[in-house]
Design an enzyme around this catalytic site. Structure first.
Site, PDB file in Angstrom:
ATOM      1  N   HIS A  15      34.296  -9.523 -28.327  1.00  0.00           N
ATOM      2  CA  HIS A  15      33.942 -10.488 -29.370  1.00  0.00           C
ATOM      3  C   HIS A  15      32.423 -10.669 -29.390  1.00  0.00           C
ATOM      4  CE1 HIS A  15      33.907 -14.276 -31.695  1.00  0.00           C
ATOM      5  NE2 HIS A  15      35.092 -13.878 -32.130  1.00  0.00           N
ATOM      6  N   ASP A  51      41.097 -15.377 -30.200  1.00  0.00           N
ATOM      7  CA  ASP A  51      39.779 -15.561 -29.590  1.00  0.00           C
ATOM      8  C   ASP A  51      39.686 -16.873 -28.813  1.00  0.00           C
ATOM      9  OD1 ASP A  51      39.873 -17.102 -31.839  1.00  0.00           O
ATOM     10  OD2 ASP A  51      38.111 -16.221 -32.799  1.00  0.00           O
ATOM     11  N   ILE A 480      -0.094  14.718 -26.189  1.00  0.00           N
ATOM     12  CA  ILE A 480      -1.509  14.376 -26.314  1.00  0.00           C
ATOM     13  C   ILE A 480      -1.967  13.471 -25.170  1.00  0.00           C
ATOM     14  CG2 ILE A 480      -1.643  14.722 -28.806  1.00  0.00           C
ATOM     15  CD1 ILE A 480      -1.201  11.779 -29.203  1.00  0.00           C
ATOM     16  N   ALA A 508       0.283   9.727 -25.011  1.00  0.00           N
ATOM     17  CA  ALA A 508       0.183   9.322 -23.613  1.00  0.00           C
ATOM     18  C   ALA A 508       0.883   7.974 -23.431  1.00  0.00           C
ATOM     19  CB  ALA A 508      -1.276   9.236 -23.194  1.00  0.00           C
ATOM     20  N   GLN A 509       1.564   7.811 -22.319  1.00  0.00           N
ATOM     21  CA  GLN A 509       2.329   6.586 -22.100  1.00  0.00           C
ATOM     22  C   GLN A 509       1.437   5.352 -22.110  1.00  0.00           C
ATOM     23  OE1 GLN A 509       5.055   6.840 -18.844  1.00  0.00           O
ATOM     24  NE2 GLN A 509       5.614   4.683 -18.909  1.00  0.00           N
ATOM     25  N   GLY A 539       5.565  11.625 -19.255  1.00  0.00           N
ATOM     26  CA  GLY A 539       5.434  13.072 -19.406  1.00  0.00           C
ATOM     27  C   GLY A 539       6.511  13.823 -18.651  1.00  0.00           C
ATOM     28  N   GLY A 559      -4.323  18.221 -21.656  1.00  0.00           N
ATOM     29  CA  GLY A 559      -4.163  17.455 -20.429  1.00  0.00           C
ATOM     30  C   GLY A 559      -4.679  18.236 -19.241  1.00  0.00           C
ATOM     31  N   SER A 560      -4.154  17.939 -18.082  1.00  0.00           N
ATOM     32  CA  SER A 560      -4.656  18.551 -16.851  1.00  0.00           C
ATOM     33  C   SER A 560      -4.156  19.982 -16.697  1.00  0.00           C
ATOM     34  CB  SER A 560      -4.214  17.730 -15.637  1.00  0.00           C
ATOM     35  OG  SER A 560      -2.819  17.870 -15.423  1.00  0.00           O
ATOM     36  N   CYS A 616     -13.091  15.485 -22.510  1.00  0.00           N
ATOM     37  CA  CYS A 616     -12.703  16.763 -21.915  1.00  0.00           C
ATOM     38  C   CYS A 616     -13.872  17.723 -21.777  1.00  0.00           C
ATOM     39  CB  CYS A 616     -11.579  17.398 -22.730  1.00  0.00           C
ATOM     40  SG  CYS A 616     -11.954  17.574 -24.476  1.00  0.00           S
ATOM     41  N   SER A 714     -14.346  14.650 -12.713  1.00  0.00           N
ATOM     42  CA  SER A 714     -14.117  13.208 -12.503  1.00  0.00           C
ATOM     43  C   SER A 714     -13.411  12.577 -13.689  1.00  0.00           C
ATOM     44  CB  SER A 714     -15.447  12.484 -12.282  1.00  0.00           C
ATOM     45  OG  SER A 714     -16.193  12.409 -13.496  1.00  0.00           O
ATOM     46  N   PHE A 715     -13.671  13.093 -14.878  1.00  0.00           N
ATOM     47  CA  PHE A 715     -13.167  12.546 -16.132  1.00  0.00           C
ATOM     48  C   PHE A 715     -13.564  11.072 -16.279  1.00  0.00           C
ATOM     49  CE2 PHE A 715     -10.024  12.079 -19.636  1.00  0.00           C
ATOM     50  CZ  PHE A 715     -10.375  13.220 -20.316  1.00  0.00           C
TER      51      PHE A 715
END
Length: 811
Positions: A15, A51, A480, A508-509, A539, A559-560, A616, A714-715
């Site tokens: 229900h 019911d 991406i 990307a998350q 990912g 990405g990496s 990048c 290092s990014f």
């Protein structure tokens, strides 16, 4: 009761309410009408009252302010109800099922909602009126009398932030104030003077119209049909005759419903049109929007031409008042042209890197969601309009999408600043600005993708003709990164769509919001359903399933290098799908003593610290000729100390927060390792003592080739400076090329011969001479070696999303 008691354990019933509240068949409706903050379901033992039997199991959920019967059912009542019934059956089988007597206290019983009882009572608050409309949504529909007819309201929301009640007044007897027809829809008022917004109105003749169009007369811009469209119209007229056998002749004014059609005939008409018009998919609501035959043909032709305008789509926006505007952000998955919850209603928090606060909860895609999105993309590719419209029309839709992105550029840039920490002014110019340019560039390519004719040996006495065709691949998966969430999406998606493919995008998350806003704009642009699908998620789950999926024919990934290798392996093992990879970098920048030092300092700083170093192609290592080394370092440090670190939405900020906390921690470890190995930390290297994920712009000198920071990316905003001996061109080239990365590189010198020699010898996909970071939508971009393969941007990018077919004739 004989039937109910016939099974050995008796019967149980599901229900849709928390009994004893809202007993009866319209329980979900009354949950909304009463404005209950909690809803849910009950599984109970059936009795002669059906019911009122003993309770076995209950589960509750939050009722959101704009929930409807459909959203409540799809989000909780159905998925959790299935699980609840399974749990109940298992409890019974184990002999552990409880029987709790159902209390009478708090019990309510309201009758089934009927049209005659669904009239709106205007002597109540805006929230109560909204609850009445949403509780009666679809069936039977809440109505009122106005303008001499009965009007039924659908799709109500209390979310009126930023709306001004400016437009045409709609007098409503008994209402506290007249309604106002605005561009957004019909604004109504409760007796508390608060507003609600209604987006659709059904007229007394059964025709459904957007509320914003209530006072508009007949469309004066009626389309002139081509000969082929006239033939289609006559075929559809024949379909109407078959559905409406009592109508002697179907005229333009013939009304579908007044001629006796029922709801089942709506479904039949949708299917007839699909068969007659090459798979064109109408919605049931389209029939209600155009009930007269002439209006229906106009709607149909517009759809066939791709001119259906801003199709109505229910979007549960999250709104934020920020940057002197109200931004509206979708936060659900986008599959098949609709925003939907993830399987199991799973969500996660997306974080504002400026202060670490939660922006909103975003749907977290599961494997089943990937399968749904791929199926939608495959159907759109094989059966939908996307593959049937001309290449020029496809380009026109992409131009329209670019125009909409430009109209929303401030909102997109603000979302990019909120979600990714991008400095707003940079986001406006680069993150968003270049995305718009990319779609415009590839829109122009749509009708210029062509093959060639090739002379081959003749099979005398016959002759041969060989030609090639460039065809779309099919369903493409695009994964991406988080540093340029919208721009990286645009770089790949624009070429993919221009080539005629359909796409499933995994943002990307940590940065999903501009991708989901982009999805909303594709709807407004008229991109057919299923062509673009967007799945925020991990990912390891979503990206992996895309790589493994047998119906995905191409993966585009940025990405990496480590993840790129894994994707490439999965693509090979699954179905040998095509793949293009833009991976890691450690781009060398060579600065010679004969350079323009002022420019070299300015561009050198930009080469590293642009977009907080989350770039990048950032110069991962600067090689500076010995004679100018000390002067160069001194001037760089002076420039670095001028940088204003702060809120990315402030117009004078030029260095915002790092994208997310894990990345900040990685930068701290990276710098500590550089110090441990003996490099000289000239400035920076620490977290900024303020809320958020801010990291000081950092400069290292005395970096030797064997050090970790000399070899690894290092990014982030970390400048790595090494000396080289005066005049040692080949030596520094050898050091610059002594890396497995080959994405970008650069050189500063006034000597043209030296510049040409070095650009020839540098082993990288892009070489900048006396400049840096200068990318353009027309210039191919991609790496060598372990920086990947394949190109984004330029004509070369199209080839990543096309396949060549050879056709040979003998005559």
């Amino acid at each position: 009761m004989e039937v109910i008691n016939a099974p050995r354990h008796g019967s149980i019933i599901y229900h849709p309410s928390l009994l004893p509240r809202h007993r009866g068949a319209s329980a979900i409706n009354w949950t909304l009408i009463h404005g209950d903050k909690k809803g849910g379901f009950t599984i109970f033992w059936a009795d002669d009252g059906l019911d009122t039997g003993d309770l076995l199991l209950q589960k509750e959920c939050e009722v959101l302010p704009d929930d409807t019967v459909s959203t409540l059912y799809n989000r909780f009542l159905f998925p959790e109800g299935v699980k609840g019934m399974v749990q109940a059956v298992r409890l019974i089988a184990q002999g552990k099922a409880p029987r709790h007597p159902q209390p009478e206290e708090g019990a309510t019983y309201e009758g089934i909602q009927k049209k005659e009882t669904a009239k709106i009572n205007w002597a109540q608050s805006a929230e109560d009126i909204h609850n009445w409309i949403r509780g009666n949504d679809k069936v039977p529909g809440a109505w009122t009398e106005a303008c001499g007819q009965k009007l039924t309201f659908f799709n109500s929301t209390l979310n009126t932030a930023g709306l001004m009640p400016e437009g045409d007044a709609l007098p409503i007897p008994e209402a506290h104030r007249p309604g106002v027809v605005t561009k957004a829809g019909l604004i109504l008022f409760g007796n508390d003077d608060r507003m609600l917004l209604v987006k659709n109105i059904q007229l007394e003749d059964g025709k459904m119209i957007p509320a914003a169009n209530f006072f508009r007369g007949a469309d004066s811009s009626a389309l002139e049909l081509t000969e082929a469209e006239q033939a289609t119209a006559e075929a559809v007229r024949s379909a109407w005759k078959r559905i409406l056998p009592n109508v002697p002749e179907v005229e333009d004014a013939t009304d579908f419903f007044k001629s006796g059609a029922a709801s089942v005939d709506v479904v039949r008409l949708v299917e007839e049109v699909k068969e007659l018009c090459g798979g064109l998919e109408l919605e049931n609501e389209d029939i209600y929007m155009a009930t007269a035959f002439g209006d229906f043909i106009q709607l149909l032709v517009r759809r066939l031409r791709g001119e259906d305008g801003e199709s109505e789509c229910v979007i549960d926006h999250v709104e934020k008042s920020v940057n002197k505007m109200t931004v509206q952000m979708p936060h659900q998955l986008f599959i098949g042209g609709a925003f939907v919850d993830a399987e199991g209603a799973k969500t996660y928090d997306t974080i504002n890197p400026t202060d670490g606060s939660v922006i909103c909860q975003v749907s977290l895609a599961q494997v089943s969601d990937v399968d749904k999105a791929v199926a939608a993309a495959k159907d759109a590719f094989e059966n939908g309009q996307w593959g049937k419209i001309s290449a020029r029309d496809r380009g026109r839709l992409l131009y329209r999408l670019a125009d909409l992105m430009e109209q929303h550029q401030e909102e997109l840039a603000t979302i990019e600043a909120l979600d990714a920490g991008a400095v707003y002014t940079l986001a406006l110019k680069t993150h968003v600005g270049m995305s718009i340019q990319t779609f415009r560039y590839f829109a122009g390519w749509c009708d210029k993708i062509q093959g060639s004719t090739i002379p081959i040996n003749q099979a005398r006495p016959n002759r041969n003709l060989t030609l090639t065709r460039k065809e779309p691949i099919g369903v493409c998966g695009i994964v991406i990164p988080w540093n340029y969430p919208l721009m990286m999406l645009a770089w790949k998606t624009a070429a993919c769509l221009a080539a005629g493919n359909t796409v499933v995008i995994k943002p990307a998350q940590v940065t999903p919001l501009t991708a989901l806003k982009f999805a909303e704009l594709t709807l407004k642009a008229g991109i057919p359903k299923g062509v673009v699908n967007i799945l925020p998620g991990s990912g390891s789950l979503v990206g992996q399933r895309l790589s493994d999926h047998p119906d995905v024919r191409k993966i585009g990934f940025t990405g990496s290098t480590e993840v790129g290798k894994h994707i490439m392996k999965s693509c090979a093992l699954s179905n040998v799908k095509k793949v293009s990879l833009e991976l890691g970098g450690k781009s060398p920048l060579l600065i010679f003593a004969d350079c323009d030092l002022n420019k070299a300092v300015q561009m050198g700083v930009s080469s590293v610290f642009f977009n907080k170093g989350e770039n990048c192609i950032a110069a991962g290592r600067l090689f500076v000729e010995d004679s100018i080394h000390d002067q160069f370092v001194q001037r760089v440090v002076e420039e670095v100390r001028k940088m204003k670190i702060g809120n990315p939405l402030d117009r004078d900020t030029n260095h915002g927060p790092q994208n997310h906390q894990a990345h900040l921690r990685k930068l701290l470890e990276y710098c500590q390792r550089g110090v441990t190995e003996g490099a000289t930390l000239v400035c920076g290297g620490k977290q900024v003592p303020r809320p958020g994920f801010f990291f000081e712009p950092t400069v290292f000198t005395d970096v030797e080739d064997h050090m970790f920071i000399a070899k690894e990316e290092s990014f982030g905003p970390v400048m790595i400076i090494s000396r080289f001996a005066n005049g040692d061109i080949d030596g520094v080239l050898s050091r610059a090329n002594a890396t497995e990365f080959g994405l970008a590189s650069g050189v500063f010198t006034r000597d043209l011969s030296k510049a040409l020699y070095i650009s020839d010898k540098l082993d990288a996909g892009t070489v900048f001479v006396n400049t840096y970071n200068k990318t353009d939508v027309a210039a191919p971009f991609g790496g060598f070696k372990q920086s990947g393969f394949g190109k984004d941007l330029g004509e070369a990018a199209l080839n990543e999303y096309l396949r060549i077919k050879t056709v040979t004739f003998e005559y």
